[in-house]
Scaffold this active site. Sequence first.
Site, PDB file in Angstrom:
ATOM      1  N   GLY A   9     -36.579 -22.536 -36.895  1.00 31.50           N
ATOM      2  CA  GLY A   9     -37.557 -22.937 -37.901  1.00 31.50           C
ATOM      3  C   GLY A   9     -38.956 -23.095 -37.322  1.00 31.50           C
ATOM      4  O   GLY A   9     -39.474 -22.211 -36.648  1.00 31.50           O
ATOM      5  N   TYR A  10     -39.542 -24.257 -37.552  1.00 29.60           N
ATOM      6  CA  TYR A  10     -40.917 -24.531 -37.138  1.00 29.60           C
ATOM      7  C   TYR A  10     -40.999 -25.139 -35.727  1.00 29.60           C
ATOM      8  O   TYR A  10     -42.084 -25.505 -35.285  1.00 29.60           O
ATOM      9  CB  TYR A  10     -41.586 -25.475 -38.144  1.00 29.60           C
ATOM     10  CG  TYR A  10     -41.668 -24.906 -39.544  1.00 29.60           C
ATOM     11  CD1 TYR A  10     -42.770 -24.159 -39.952  1.00 29.60           C
ATOM     12  CD2 TYR A  10     -40.648 -25.115 -40.466  1.00 29.60           C
ATOM     13  CE1 TYR A  10     -42.861 -23.642 -41.240  1.00 29.60           C
ATOM     14  CE2 TYR A  10     -40.719 -24.600 -41.760  1.00 29.60           C
ATOM     15  CZ  TYR A  10     -41.819 -23.856 -42.134  1.00 29.60           C
ATOM     16  OH  TYR A  10     -41.902 -23.343 -43.408  1.00 29.60           O
ATOM     17  N   ASP A  42     -30.945 -32.119 -45.849  1.00 32.87           N
ATOM     18  CA  ASP A  42     -32.088 -31.312 -46.241  1.00 32.87           C
ATOM     19  C   ASP A  42     -33.213 -31.811 -45.366  1.00 32.87           C
ATOM     20  O   ASP A  42     -33.420 -33.026 -45.217  1.00 32.87           O
ATOM     21  CB  ASP A  42     -32.419 -31.464 -47.724  1.00 32.87           C
ATOM     22  CG  ASP A  42     -33.413 -30.397 -48.177  1.00 32.87           C
ATOM     23  OD1 ASP A  42     -33.372 -29.273 -47.630  1.00 32.87           O
ATOM     24  OD2 ASP A  42     -34.228 -30.679 -49.065  1.00 32.87           O
ATOM     25  N   SER A  43     -33.881 -30.873 -44.752  1.00 33.21           N
ATOM     26  CA  SER A  43     -34.929 -31.264 -43.820  1.00 33.21           C
ATOM     27  C   SER A  43     -36.036 -30.238 -43.857  1.00 33.21           C
ATOM     28  O   SER A  43     -35.857 -29.118 -44.340  1.00 33.21           O
ATOM     29  CB  SER A  43     -34.365 -31.406 -42.400  1.00 33.21           C
ATOM     30  OG  SER A  43     -33.703 -30.217 -42.014  1.00 33.21           O
ATOM     31  N   ARG A  87     -24.404 -23.199 -43.643  1.00 29.83           N
ATOM     32  CA  ARG A  87     -24.000 -21.958 -42.973  1.00 29.83           C
ATOM     33  C   ARG A  87     -24.893 -21.678 -41.757  1.00 29.83           C
ATOM     34  O   ARG A  87     -24.788 -20.642 -41.130  1.00 29.83           O
ATOM     35  CB  ARG A  87     -24.072 -20.781 -43.945  1.00 29.83           C
ATOM     36  CG  ARG A  87     -23.096 -20.893 -45.083  1.00 29.83           C
ATOM     37  CD  ARG A  87     -22.970 -19.613 -45.886  1.00 29.83           C
ATOM     38  NE  ARG A  87     -22.290 -19.872 -47.139  1.00 29.83           N
ATOM     39  CZ  ARG A  87     -20.990 -20.097 -47.251  1.00 29.83           C
ATOM     40  NH1 ARG A  87     -20.222 -20.071 -46.185  1.00 29.83           N
ATOM     41  NH2 ARG A  87     -20.449 -20.342 -48.428  1.00 29.83           N
ATOM     42  N   ASN A  88     -25.775 -22.623 -41.453  1.00 26.60           N
ATOM     43  CA  ASN A  88     -26.697 -22.463 -40.337  1.00 26.60           C
ATOM     44  C   ASN A  88     -25.947 -22.787 -39.038  1.00 26.60           C
ATOM     45  O   ASN A  88     -25.679 -23.954 -38.731  1.00 26.60           O
ATOM     46  CB  ASN A  88     -27.898 -23.404 -40.530  1.00 26.60           C
ATOM     47  CG  ASN A  88     -28.955 -23.237 -39.463  1.00 26.60           C
ATOM     48  OD1 ASN A  88     -28.654 -22.961 -38.307  1.00 26.60           O
ATOM     49  ND2 ASN A  88     -30.193 -23.446 -39.853  1.00 26.60           N
ATOM     50  N   ALA A  89     -25.604 -21.741 -38.287  1.00 26.28           N
ATOM     51  CA  ALA A  89     -24.798 -21.914 -37.069  1.00 26.28           C
ATOM     52  C   ALA A  89     -25.521 -22.782 -36.045  1.00 26.28           C
ATOM     53  O   ALA A  89     -24.893 -23.599 -35.356  1.00 26.28           O
ATOM     54  CB  ALA A  89     -24.457 -20.556 -36.472  1.00 26.28           C
ATOM     55  N   LYS A 117     -27.667 -25.207 -36.632  1.00 23.30           N
ATOM     56  CA  LYS A 117     -27.623 -26.591 -37.087  1.00 23.30           C
ATOM     57  C   LYS A 117     -26.243 -27.194 -36.816  1.00 23.30           C
ATOM     58  O   LYS A 117     -26.129 -28.337 -36.384  1.00 23.30           O
ATOM     59  CB  LYS A 117     -27.935 -26.668 -38.581  1.00 23.30           C
ATOM     60  CG  LYS A 117     -28.038 -28.082 -39.123  1.00 23.30           C
ATOM     61  CD  LYS A 117     -28.302 -28.106 -40.612  1.00 23.30           C
ATOM     62  CE  LYS A 117     -29.689 -27.635 -40.947  1.00 23.30           C
ATOM     63  NZ  LYS A 117     -30.009 -27.811 -42.391  1.00 23.30           N
TER      64      LYS A 117
END
Length: 197
Positions: A155-156, A71-72, A8-10, A12
């Site tokens: 993220g990071y 998965d990251s 659901r990460n737009a 990504k």
Amino acid sequence: MKILLASRNAKKLIELRRILAETAPGIELVGLDDVPAFPDTPETELSFAGNALLKARDGVRNSGLPTMADDSGLTVDALNGMPGVLSARWSGKHGDDAANLDLMLAQIADVPDEHRGGAFVCAAAYVHPDGTELVSMGEMRGHVVRERRGTGGFGYDPVFVPEGHELTTAELTPEEKDALSHRGRAFRDLTARIVPS
């Protein structure tokens, strides 16, 4: 070929559509918001590959579409490879990028610059309704800087500088990041195995 990305990460989804447009233009990538809703898959595995496969299998089971998932996360040498598979929920709340980043920086605040190495790691999984399962891994080594720099990515990204570069991944253009990122490497390899040239 229509493939579901179990996310659901737009941001990504945009990133992967950009990567696949270059490497596998025959693939139409749709996200979870494009199919009938089903419950999110808990990430209960202790490896990136295990979690990616869980999400891809669940996507196929609930949508009937071939499904990709990843998965990251960030592995920090001074934290013995953590936050790792817990990267998205390192601070205790899933998806709170600012809190996750703040906690990780606080945990290595006293670590000298020469020992702030790490890597972004990605496992990209593909599951087909016929039972075929594939996993590809990608890694981008680099180091963690002390202050956020840049506004791109998520993220990071604002604190990670890839090896051989001076800019954080949040300061790179999307195209520059795609060319060397862990996710780009994993998904380019995966799509080459799904759609051989």
